[in-house]
Scaffold this motif. Structure first.
Motif, short mmCIF file in Angstrom:
data_model
loop_
_atom_site.label_atom_id
_atom_site.label_comp_id
_atom_site.label_asym_id
_atom_site.label_seq_id
_atom_site.Cartn_x
_atom_site.Cartn_y
_atom_site.Cartn_z
N THR A 1 0.61 -1.24 -0.11
CA THR A 1 -0.03 -0.04 -0.36
C THR A 1 0.94 1.48 0.11
OG1 THR A 1 0.18 -0.34 2.14
CG2 THR A 1 -2.17 -1.00 1.42
N GLN A 2 1.92 1.36 0.55
CA GLN A 2 2.94 2.46 0.71
C GLN A 2 3.49 2.75 -0.77
OE1 GLN A 2 6.01 1.86 3.29
NE2 GLN A 2 4.60 1.81 4.95
N LEU A 3 3.63 1.57 -1.65
CA LEU A 3 4.73 1.40 -2.97
C LEU A 3 3.45 2.04 -3.83
CD1 LEU A 3 6.60 -1.75 -3.49
CD2 LEU A 3 7.28 0.89 -2.78
N ASN B 1 0.66 8.92 -5.94
CA ASN B 1 1.49 10.85 -5.89
C ASN B 1 2.57 10.97 -7.05
OD1 ASN B 1 0.10 10.85 -3.74
ND2 ASN B 1 1.34 9.73 -2.45
N THR B 2 3.34 10.42 -7.14
CA THR B 2 3.89 10.88 -8.17
C THR B 2 3.11 11.42 -9.47
OG1 THR B 2 4.85 8.63 -9.41
CG2 THR B 2 6.51 9.56 -7.44
N THR B 3 4.09 12.40 -10.27
CA THR B 3 3.11 12.84 -11.00
C THR B 3 4.40 12.82 -12.35
OG1 THR B 3 4.23 15.39 -10.35
CG2 THR B 3 1.83 14.68 -10.44
N PHE B 4 3.64 12.12 -13.59
CA PHE B 4 4.37 11.95 -15.81
C PHE B 4 4.86 13.10 -15.90
CE2 PHE B 4 3.78 7.84 -12.93
CZ PHE B 4 4.99 7.19 -13.25
N GLN B 5 6.18 13.89 -16.07
CA GLN B 5 6.00 14.95 -17.19
C GLN B 5 6.44 14.36 -18.66
OE1 GLN B 5 7.53 17.97 -15.03
NE2 GLN B 5 6.15 17.98 -13.49
N ASP B 6 6.20 15.07 -19.34
CA ASP B 6 6.81 14.36 -20.37
C ASP B 6 6.76 13.29 -20.83
OD1 ASP B 6 7.19 17.22 -21.61
OD2 ASP B 6 8.83 17.23 -19.72
N THR B 7 5.42 12.66 -21.18
CA THR B 7 5.38 11.28 -21.00
C THR B 7 5.23 10.55 -23.10
OG1 THR B 7 3.05 10.94 -21.08
CG2 THR B 7 4.18 10.82 -18.82
N ASN B 8 4.79 11.65 -23.28
CA ASN B 8 4.88 11.78 -24.83
C ASN B 8 6.78 11.90 -25.72
OD1 ASN B 8 2.08 11.14 -25.26
ND2 ASN B 8 2.33 13.62 -25.03
N HIS B 9 7.28 12.62 -24.78
CA HIS B 9 8.57 12.95 -24.99
C HIS B 9 9.38 11.75 -24.62
CE1 HIS B 9 12.12 14.97 -25.79
NE2 HIS B 9 12.63 15.31 -24.83
N SER B 10 9.12 10.85 -24.00
CA SER B 10 9.87 9.43 -23.93
C SER B 10 9.70 9.05 -25.28
CB SER B 10 9.71 9.06 -22.94
OG SER B 10 8.82 9.11 -21.78
N ILE B 11 8.28 9.08 -25.94
CA ILE B 11 7.73 8.21 -26.64
C ILE B 11 9.25 8.12 -28.06
CG2 ILE B 11 6.26 8.03 -28.13
CD1 ILE B 11 4.57 7.84 -26.37
N TYR B 12 9.64 9.45 -28.44
CA TYR B 12 9.63 10.07 -29.56
C TYR B 12 11.77 10.26 -29.48
CZ TYR B 12 5.34 11.74 -30.90
OH TYR B 12 4.12 11.59 -30.89
N ASP B 13 11.75 8.95 -28.45
CA ASP B 13 13.80 9.05 -28.45
C ASP B 13 13.53 7.95 -29.25
OD1 ASP B 13 13.91 11.05 -26.33
OD2 ASP B 13 14.09 9.88 -24.12
N PRO B 14 15.17 8.24 -29.33
CA PRO B 14 15.23 7.13 -30.53
C PRO B 14 16.12 6.19 -29.46
CG PRO B 14 16.63 9.14 -30.77
CD PRO B 14 15.82 9.45 -29.88
#
Length: 93
Positions: A69-71, A77-90
């Motif tokens: 439950t802690q995990l 609680n963590t927010t992911f930013q630029d998730t689309n950016h990681s898709i376009y990484d070669p």
């Protein structure tokens, strides 16, 4: 080849049956009481060992559930930013 079993004389076993046994055993009541006491003690010991192991396993399950439950809370609680950016990484670099 000769078959040796046909040439050998057969053996006969004679069993004697005695009317009275040569040795007498102890009374069965004292032996049964001793055996019953030993079995009861062993059963109590094994029951206690089993009970202790079950308790430790239940405690481990509780700690694992708490950690889980802690995990889950940390992930939520963590927010992911630029998730689309990681898709376009070669991927080949």
């Amino acid at each position: 080849m000769e078959n040796n079993s046909t040439n050998t004389p057969t053996r006969e076993f004679v069993w004697k049956i005695n009317k009275a046994p040569k040795m007498k055993s102890k009374t069965a009541t004292t032996d049964q009481k001793n055996i019953r006491e030993l079995v009861e003690k062993q059963f109590q010991n094994m029951s206690m060992v089993l009970f202790n192991k079950i308790n430790t396993l239940e405690n481990e399950i509780k700690t694992i559930k708490n950690r889980n439950t802690q995990l889950e809370q940390q992930i939520s609680n963590t927010t992911f930013q630029d998730t689309n950016h990681s898709i376009y990484d070669p991927w080949y670099l």
